[in-house]
Each structure stands twice: as C-alpha cells, then as structure tokens.
Write an enzyme that holds these catalytic residues in place. Structure first.
Site, PDB file in Angstrom:
ATOM      1  N   ARG A  54     -41.546  74.207  46.502  1.00  0.00           N
ATOM      2  CA  ARG A  54     -41.880  74.727  47.841  1.00  0.00           C
ATOM      3  C   ARG A  54     -43.214  74.240  48.364  1.00  0.00           C
ATOM      4  O   ARG A  54     -43.317  73.921  49.546  1.00  0.00           O
ATOM      5  CB  ARG A  54     -41.748  76.251  47.893  1.00  0.00           C
ATOM      6  N   THR A  55     -44.212  74.161  47.508  1.00  0.00           N
ATOM      7  CA  THR A  55     -45.532  73.787  48.018  1.00  0.00           C
ATOM      8  C   THR A  55     -45.530  72.354  48.529  1.00  0.00           C
ATOM      9  O   THR A  55     -46.060  72.041  49.584  1.00  0.00           O
ATOM     10  CB  THR A  55     -46.600  73.985  46.918  1.00  0.00           C
ATOM     11  N   LYS A  82     -49.290  54.668  32.913  1.00  0.00           N
ATOM     12  CA  LYS A  82     -49.814  53.510  32.163  1.00  0.00           C
ATOM     13  C   LYS A  82     -51.215  53.787  31.644  1.00  0.00           C
ATOM     14  O   LYS A  82     -51.908  52.887  31.179  1.00  0.00           O
ATOM     15  CB  LYS A  82     -49.859  52.272  33.072  1.00  0.00           C
ATOM     16  N   ARG A 104     -52.269  68.782  43.682  1.00  0.00           N
ATOM     17  CA  ARG A 104     -51.901  69.821  42.708  1.00  0.00           C
ATOM     18  C   ARG A 104     -52.134  69.230  41.329  1.00  0.00           C
ATOM     19  O   ARG A 104     -51.731  68.096  41.049  1.00  0.00           O
ATOM     20  CB  ARG A 104     -50.446  70.240  42.857  1.00  0.00           C
TER      21      ARG A 104
HETATM   22  C1  NCD Z   1     -46.837  79.206  42.249  1.00  0.00           C
HETATM   23  C2  NCD Z   1     -47.677  78.125  41.668  1.00  0.00           C
HETATM   24  O1  NCD Z   1     -47.205  77.034  41.389  1.00  0.00           O
HETATM   25  O2  NCD Z   1     -48.852  78.382  41.540  1.00  0.00           O
HETATM   26  N1  NCD Z   1     -45.763  78.806  42.981  1.00  0.00           N
HETATM   27  C3  NCD Z   1     -46.000  78.428  44.261  1.00  0.00           C
HETATM   28  O3  NCD Z   1     -46.814  77.563  44.554  1.00  0.00           O
HETATM   29  N2  NCD Z   1     -45.306  79.076  45.198  1.00  0.00           N
HETATM   30  C4  NCD Z   1     -46.603  80.326  41.357  1.00  0.00           C
HETATM   31  C5  NCD Z   1     -45.994  80.082  40.038  1.00  0.00           C
HETATM   32  O4  NCD Z   1     -45.719  78.966  39.621  1.00  0.00           O
HETATM   33  O5  NCD Z   1     -45.788  81.090  39.366  1.00  0.00           O
END
Ligand code: NCD
Length: 311
Positions: A54-55, A82, A104
């Site tokens: 989702r993010t 690599k 992320r």
């Molecule tokens: C979360 C995350 O990845 O931090 N999910 C998200 O971004 N909606 C929460 C999780 O993984 O539990």
C-alpha cells in the site's frame, strides 16, 4: 518544508496545515480527471529497500496525480544485489537529478543518513522500528474526517508497540494534535523505557475498550520476531485481539483502525473487519491525498492553487 524524516520535523500547526492541504487534494481526487499539474517537470524516485504494497502504490499514485515523473527502484532488481553500498546507490540516483527520494528501509535511521548524501528532498516511507510519518498523517487525517478532531479523544494503540514505526510516529502526531494516547500491550511488546513518551499504559484491553474513541490495532511483526514474545497467537487474540465480543463493548461511534497488512483472526477477527466502525480502507484511501500534500510541500511551487486543472 523539504524533507520529512520524522513527525518531530513538524510543529503542531504544521501538522494541521498538512492535513488541511491533504483535504484540498482529496477534492482533486473527486474530479473526473483526478490530476493537477503542480509537480510537472519534477521527478520522484521511489526507493523501496523493504517490501510494501500500500505505501508504495499510494506514493506512486500521489506523485502521478501531481503530474510528477515517477521512477520505481526495487532493491531486488538493482545493483544493491551486486554489493553496491547504500551510499553509492543514493549518490547514483541523485546524480541523475531527481527532486525527491521516497525511501523505505529496514534500518532505523537510513532516511536521516541518506539526507546527508543528497540534495534531493528525502521522504521517509518507513524505517525499521523508527518512524513512518506519512502513515501517522493519514491516520490523523482519517480520524479527523470521522470524528472532527483529535483533541481530547482517547486513542489506544494495541499490540506490538515495540517493533512498530506506525505507533512511534502515530503517538507523536496524535499527542501533538491533542489526543490522549493509551498503549495496550503485554510488557514484552513494549519498549524497555517509555521515558518521555506522552502515553498512559494499560495491560488489559478489556479495562479500557468501552472508553476508547479510537482502537488502533498493530500488526504482530512475525518477520521481526514479534511472535516469539508471547505464548501463542491464540492466547494473543484472546487477550489483545478485537473479537466480536469486545467490538460489542466499543462505543457506537468509536473507530477501529489497523495500518495493514492484517493478520486476520489475530489482531482483528474477520467478522469485525466488516463492522461499520472499521475504517481500515478509509486509511488506505487517505494515503493518496496525504502523500500528495507531503510531496507538494517538499518540492512543490509554494501555495497550492485549487483552480489547477490537468492540462
Ligand atoms: C506498516 C509498515 O510497513 O510499517 N504498514 C504500512 O505501511 N501500512 C505496518 C506493518 O507492517 O505492520
């Protein structure tokens, strides 16, 4: 604002302004062509070093609805496999002239570190156990939409607080917006020290459930060893899960929240997901206007002009 690494980067009034800006972008979403030219000519790189559904999709759609060019970078298909260092990867991406890097990473602190290596704006899309500021904003947005305000509301985070960047950023945002935050968890799922956290702690969900305005359930982080910290998933559900019986004790206008992905039948029972008080999909939907607001504030041209129409 340029980069957004942590909720602490924003003052309480900036938090509110961000939610107001997101509300403007929510209006854009209602249009026949849900798109504005605000970020035309800008490039946004989505650098996800950890899995996400989702993010990532939400940031991708948000950037496209602002007419930015979007590049998706997946670690599994990159030179990181690599042995390229994070620094070299980031310097390579920024040498191509990108305006924003949405990152992320499984390591807490990675976005902060990266911001030292690049002139691009850095947006944290979740780092380790540390922060997930856009999640906190979309959660605050969802609560404000439904309840009008966060001020004075009693909001509980229930479950694996220790491994949760969602809880860390949410606690700061909700408290800054005037909510009373409660943590409901066994000792083993709480951080060793809660010094300086604006929270109250209770060990039993049954003791508080009928007083809550928002019951926010956190995912048991199986990949982060969360499951080893209590006897069994069955017992966890019995003590901390939202069962139909507990849902019956929630206030009629309380909200049931979860950041996803959910472990159905652990944090929330399947039949409760369909409860009209559950706003899990509203949270997902709020992610797009909120991330539009964050990207616009980071690299946009200043004021958003609501008259903008896609060309
Ligand atoms: C979360 C995350 O990845 O931090 N999910 C998200 O971004 N909606 C929460 C999780 O993984 O539990």
């Amino acid at each position: 604002m340029r980069s957004l690494i942590s909720i602490e980067d924003l003052t309480a009034s900036q938090l509110t302004e961000m939610l107001d800006l997101a509300a403007n972008f929510a209006e854009v979403q209602q249009r026949e062509v849900p798109k504005v030219p605000a970020l035309r000519g800008k490039t946004v790189v989505l650098a996800f070093f950890e899995d996400s559904t989702r993010t990532r999709i939400s940031f991708d759609l948000a950037a496209r609805r602002l007419s930015a060019d979007v590049v998706n970078f997946s670690v599994g298909q990159s030179s990181a496999t690599k042995g390229e260092s994070l620094r070299d990867t980031i310097e390579t991406i920024s040498a191509m002239g990108v305006d924003a890097i949405v990152i992320r990473h499984a390591s807490s602190g990675a976005p902060q570190q990266i911001s030292q290596w690049t002139d691009s704006a850095v947006i944290n899309a979740g780092d380790g156990w540390h922060q997930h500021p856009t999640q906190a904003l979309l959660d605050a947005y969802t609560i404000r939409e439904r309840l009008g305000t966060l001020a004075g509301k009693r909001i509980a985070f229930c479950g694996d607080v220790n491994h949760s960047r969602v809880a860390r950023s949410g606690i700061q945002a909700f408290a800054a917006l005037g909510a009373n935050v409660v943590l409901v968890a066994p000792r083993t799922l709480l951080p060793a020290s809660l010094e300086g956290w604006p929270v109250e702690v209770v060990e039993s969900l049954d003791d508080v459930i009928s007083e809550l305005d928002v019951a926010y359930f956190l995912r048991i982080q199986k990949e982060r060893n969360g499951q080893a910290l209590f006897p069994s998933l069955r017992e966890y559900r019995q003590r901390f899960g939202l069962t139909a019986q507990r849902a019956a004790r929630l206030k009629p206008d309380a909200l049931i929240m979860h950041p996803g992905p959910m472990n159905r039948g652990v944090e929330i029972d399947p039949e409760v997901i369909d409860d009209p008080r559950a706003v899990v999909l509203d949270q997902v939907a709020a992610g797009i206007p909120v991330r539009m607001a964050v990207l616009f504030s980071a690299i946009g041209p200043g004021q958003f002009d609501g008259q903008d129409r896609a060309a």
